[in-house]
Design a protein around this motif. Structure first.
Motif, PDB file in Angstrom:
ATOM      1  N   ARG A 234     -67.064   1.886  50.183  1.00 60.65           N
ATOM      2  CA  ARG A 234     -65.989   2.063  49.199  1.00 60.65           C
ATOM      3  C   ARG A 234     -64.670   2.178  49.946  1.00 60.65           C
ATOM      4  O   ARG A 234     -64.463   3.131  50.701  1.00 60.65           O
ATOM      5  CB  ARG A 234     -66.239   3.307  48.348  1.00 60.65           C
ATOM      6  N   LEU A 235     -63.789   1.218  49.718  1.00 60.37           N
ATOM      7  CA  LEU A 235     -62.493   1.171  50.388  1.00 60.37           C
ATOM      8  C   LEU A 235     -61.389   1.302  49.342  1.00 60.37           C
ATOM      9  O   LEU A 235     -61.581   0.949  48.176  1.00 60.37           O
ATOM     10  CB  LEU A 235     -62.362  -0.132  51.179  1.00 60.37           C
ATOM     11  N   PRO A 236     -60.204   1.800  49.743  1.00 58.00           N
ATOM     12  CA  PRO A 236     -59.189   2.195  48.759  1.00 58.00           C
ATOM     13  C   PRO A 236     -58.673   1.073  47.866  1.00 58.00           C
ATOM     14  O   PRO A 236     -58.400   1.296  46.690  1.00 58.00           O
ATOM     15  CB  PRO A 236     -58.051   2.756  49.628  1.00 58.00           C
ATOM     16  N   ASP A 237     -58.504  -0.119  48.407  1.00 62.86           N
ATOM     17  CA  ASP A 237     -57.900  -1.190  47.613  1.00 62.86           C
ATOM     18  C   ASP A 237     -58.248  -2.544  48.226  1.00 62.86           C
ATOM     19  O   ASP A 237     -58.965  -2.627  49.235  1.00 62.86           O
ATOM     20  CB  ASP A 237     -56.379  -1.009  47.526  1.00 62.86           C
ATOM     21  N   GLY A 358     -64.664  -3.465  44.049  1.00 64.48           N
ATOM     22  CA  GLY A 358     -63.219  -3.537  43.848  1.00 64.48           C
ATOM     23  C   GLY A 358     -62.822  -3.013  42.489  1.00 64.48           C
ATOM     24  O   GLY A 358     -63.637  -2.987  41.554  1.00 64.48           O
ATOM     25  N   GLN A 359     -61.570  -2.611  42.354  1.00 64.85           N
ATOM     26  CA  GLN A 359     -61.097  -2.061  41.094  1.00 64.85           C
ATOM     27  C   GLN A 359     -61.032  -3.121  40.003  1.00 64.85           C
ATOM     28  O   GLN A 359     -61.027  -2.799  38.810  1.00 64.85           O
ATOM     29  CB  GLN A 359     -59.721  -1.423  41.273  1.00 64.85           C
ATOM     30  N   GLU A 360     -60.997  -4.386  40.398  1.00 60.63           N
ATOM     31  CA  GLU A 360     -60.920  -5.459  39.416  1.00 60.63           C
ATOM     32  C   GLU A 360     -62.281  -5.862  38.862  1.00 60.63           C
ATOM     33  O   GLU A 360     -62.364  -6.650  37.910  1.00 60.63           O
ATOM     34  CB  GLU A 360     -60.260  -6.696  40.036  1.00 60.63           C
ATOM     35  N   ASP A 361     -63.362  -5.330  39.413  1.00 58.46           N
ATOM     36  CA  ASP A 361     -64.701  -5.807  39.070  1.00 58.46           C
ATOM     37  C   ASP A 361     -64.986  -5.742  37.571  1.00 58.46           C
ATOM     38  O   ASP A 361     -65.454  -6.705  36.965  1.00 58.46           O
ATOM     39  CB  ASP A 361     -65.769  -4.997  39.821  1.00 58.46           C
ATOM     40  N   GLU A 362     -64.705  -4.588  36.970  1.00 58.30           N
ATOM     41  CA  GLU A 362     -65.113  -4.406  35.574  1.00 58.30           C
ATOM     42  C   GLU A 362     -64.324  -5.297  34.623  1.00 58.30           C
ATOM     43  O   GLU A 362     -64.854  -5.756  33.607  1.00 58.30           O
ATOM     44  CB  GLU A 362     -65.008  -2.934  35.184  1.00 58.30           C
ATOM     45  N   GLY A 559     -52.758  -9.753  40.983  1.00 57.83           N
ATOM     46  CA  GLY A 559     -53.624  -9.651  39.807  1.00 57.83           C
ATOM     47  C   GLY A 559     -54.007  -8.221  39.502  1.00 57.83           C
ATOM     48  O   GLY A 559     -54.032  -7.790  38.339  1.00 57.83           O
ATOM     49  N   ASN A 560     -54.297  -7.434  40.543  1.00 59.73           N
ATOM     50  CA  ASN A 560     -54.674  -6.030  40.330  1.00 59.73           C
ATOM     51  C   ASN A 560     -53.510  -5.205  39.804  1.00 59.73           C
ATOM     52  O   ASN A 560     -53.714  -4.202  39.109  1.00 59.73           O
ATOM     53  CB  ASN A 560     -55.190  -5.425  41.636  1.00 59.73           C
TER      54      ASN A 560
END
Length: 717
Positions: A234-237, A358-362, A559-560
């Motif tokens: 798990r990495l921050p960004d 990644g935060q964009e996954d969902e 995009g994020n």
């Protein structure tokens, strides 16, 4: 003790295996479970479903069985296989065992007649067919009956694709029921997959006719892969993930695959890794076929460290010594994740598998989930249109009349074809008039299953238990137990640290703003059928120029940042300072770049004479504030805004024709804007929040140019 004939058959089978694997020592031996499958096919002429982990040796089973059956005088083996990559691998593998294999697929149409002649002459041992061919009218009606009559063994590879309970349902596979029904009595059938839970296994068995038969053999083995070490970092960004990969890619064993969830991300990551000195290639659904084949060959020959790939490489790539699989972003299903990581470690003792969520996954999961089977209303409307037409309708002719994009429309028609409600014929699709029931309960169950799979992937990433055991249990593997190798079993082996240099480079790369927005140049086909007299090329005097946007919603850089701003239900408000500043930077780069108004080149466009904002019912404050900021900084007049007319403007996400139908008459140039345009001589900047299909920009540009603007330069946040 084996019966003598079976002992002879076993010896012959081992000899074929030795040729297949290139073993001159004579020591190559089939494992007992492989031999059991071959015995069932060759000696007993049974139907078998084999659910075994990737690398178990399923291809050895059907190639050895083919050689033995051909020696007995049987017809050629037909293998239904999903991807060209697999077909190329299989043809080469078969040749090593003296088996002549040919393929029929969309990339070698010019060879079909020759191949069919070779089949008739008995010189083809194995024919590999893509599932899409099974429902091609000419192939289905002319070739398939002859093939079914002559087939000595039918093999269905990646058989989980048959089941719409599974993660990778493909309606073309359901056509196999027709071929199975036409097979002569006693022709053996082998179905293989590495990714099927108990529900999918039962469904596939039923689909293939093995479920209710007392003569059927189901071989299901343990799915643990003792060469794989599973890890989650798990990495921050996104910048940390790209920097980590750039720093640690060379530490990973051998060559491998880096999976991304979108084409845009694959292209971004490939470009960044190359900048950092790595030899990598992109492999996506947009990659040209020749480039794909070259990329596959380069990876097989270890000429590249990695392919950066989307799920286009998810099945059918055979490289036994693949040393690692990294996911930049989490797939939505543990079953598809298991399938993809199973590409690694097939012929080596140790392979590294890393998931970097990644935060964009969902958001990406939700987008693909929105492409589920259409509503009953849309399905019924399509059936009515086909019935009323009284003639075959092609996809381009049908698309303008149905609120579905072409890919979804085609998938829906394939399902209806299998269900008997429509039929694909030369010239398109026709309704059969057969009664059809919308299986709402089944579709709802599949949707719930998708949600459950997403939750399982969240749990996989956060579990403190064994990761391999977790995946095995998701596939209903009764042999699931702790693996002793993953980060939770054996301890963390990969540092999460990234170098300052790589991190700064990644931030710079991801922070680089600006992508080109190509204008629509052709009207979609079929518009006259829905009352719009537009067709062919958009006249030059009504075209938008090439535009610019800050970023893509599907990328992992801007995009994020932008995705939450444009999410459904996100509040409207003034443009954030960082976004406004970045858009102004894009505008400045555009002006100075090739063809820009400040470039001084011979092909430079004229400097814009003013700013026009796009109408919006959801983000009027955002667009107006962005337009005002640009006008102020660029010292340009804010000429006004296009406006929507009427009560409602349906934001159709279906197809191009339906989008244009919704826009027809819904957008207008108000009198005050028309008057301002009449006073200016030159192009205008058209400011919008974002573009999805490009049709709103096309319609707006047409209106503005008809109102007097000499050009329209689109600019999106």
């Amino acid at each position: 003790m084996e019966h003598t004939s079976n002992a002879d058959l076993r010896a012959a089978a081992d000899a074929v295996l030795a040729r297949l694997v290139g073993d001159d020592s004579g020591e190559a031996r089939l494992r007992e479970d492989q031999w059991r499958a071959i015995e069932a096919l060759v000696a007993e002429k049974r139907r078998a479903l084999v659910v075994q982990r990737t690398g178990w040796g399923k291809s050895a089973v059907y190639f050895v069985a083919t050689s033995l059956l051909r020696a007995q005088g049987s017809g050629p083996t037909v293998i239904v296989s999903p991807l060209l990559a697999l077909m190329r691998n299989q043809v080469e593998a078969a040749a090593r065992a003296g088996i002549r294999a040919r393929t029929i697929n969309s990339s070698n149409i010019e060879e079909w007649d020759t191949i069919q002649d070779e089949i008739g002459a008995g010189t083809v041992d194995v024919l590999l067919v893509s599932p899409e061919r099974l429902n091609n009218p000419d192939f289905r009606d002319r070739v398939l009956p002859e093939l079914a009559a002559a087939t000595g063994l039918l093999v269905v590879d990646e058989a989980h694709c048959i089941s719409d309970w599974g993660h990778d349902f493909r309606p073309d596979y359901r056509r196999l029921r027709t071929m199975l029904a036409d097979l002569p009595q006693g022709v053996p059938v082998l179905a293989t997959t590495a990714t099927a839970n108990a529900r999918v296994t039962a469904d596939v068995a039923e689909q293939l006719g093995t479920g209710g038969s007392t003569d059927a053999l189901v071989l299901r083995g343990p799915l643990d892969r003792d060469s794989l070490s599973l890890h989650v970092l798990r990495l921050p960004d996104a910048a940390h993930r790209m920097a980590w990969l750039a720093d640690h890619l060379d530490d990973l064993p051998g060559s491998g695959i880096v999976y991304t969830l979108t084409v845009a991300a694959a292209e971004e990551v490939t470009a960044f890794l190359r900048q950092r000195g790595h030899t990598v290639s992109a492999y996506t659904g947009k990659t040209e076929n020749a480039e794909r084949q070259q990329a596959e060959e380069d990876l097989l020959a270890n000429k590249v460290k990695a392919l950066v790939a989307t799920s286009a490489l998810g099945m059918g790539f055979d490289k036994p010594d693949l040393g690692f699989v990294v996911h930049l972003g989490s797939p939505s299903s543990p079953i598809s994740y298991y399938q993809q990581v199973g590409r690694a470690g097939r012929g080596v003792r140790h392979a590294e598998v890393l998931l970097l969520p990644g935060q964009e996954d969902e958001a990406i999961w939700e987008y693909f989930a929105s492409l589920a089977f259409p509503s009953e209303e849309l399905v019924r409307r399509t059936l009515d249109i086909l019935a009323d037409a009284g003639r075959p309708m092609s996809l381009p002719a049908l698309e303008p009349l149905v609120e579905l994009r072409r890919s979804r429309l085609e998938t829906m028609l394939k399902v209806l074809d299998v269900d008997g409600a429509v039929r694909r014929v030369k010239g398109g699709w026709t309704a059969t008039g057969q009664p059809w029931t919308y299986d709402a309960e089944r579709y709802a169950w599949v949707a719930r299953q998708r949600k459950a799979e997403q939750q399982a992937m969240r749990e996989y990433a956060s579990t403190t238990g064994c990761r391999m055991e977790f995946l095995q249990r998701q596939l209903d593997d009764e042999a699931a137990k702790p693996c002793g190798r993953c980060d939770n079993c054996a301890g963390v082996r990969h540092s999460a640290e990234a170098s300052t240099a790589a991190l700064e480079a990644a931030r710079t790369d991801l922070g680089r703003a600006g992508v080109e927005v190509e204008p629509r140049r052709m009207w979609p086909t079929g518009l006259p059928a829905i009352g719009m007299e537009l067709k062919g090329r958009i006249p030059a005097g009504e075209l938008a120029a090439q535009g610019r946007a800050l970023g893509r919603l599907s990328d992992i850089g801007w995009g994020n940042r932008l995705r939450p701003m444009f999410a459904s239900g996100a509040p409207d408000g003034p443009v954030p300072d960082d976004v406004a500043k970045a858009v102004v930077g894009v505008l400045a780069d555009w002006a100075r770049g090739p063809g820009g108004w400040a470039s001084g080149g011979a092909d430079a466009v004229a400097r814009p004479v003013g700013v026009v904002t796009m109408a919006s019912r959801t983000r009027p404050v955002l667009i107006q504030s962005l337009g005002s900021r640009i006008a102020e900084i660029g010292r340009l007049p804010l000429l006004g805004s296009l406006e929507y007319t009427g009560e409602a403007f349906p934001a159709s996400r279906s197809n191009s024709a339906q989008r244009l139908k919704a826009l027809d008459g819904a957008v207008a140039v108000p009198p005050e804007l028309a008057a301002a345009l009449a006073k200016e001589e030159g192009p205008v900047l058209l400011v919008d929040d974002y573009t999805e299909t490009g049709w709103t920009l096309a319609v707006a540009a047409r209106l503005l140019r008809r109102a007097g603007a000499s050009g329209v330069l689109p600019l999106d946040a």
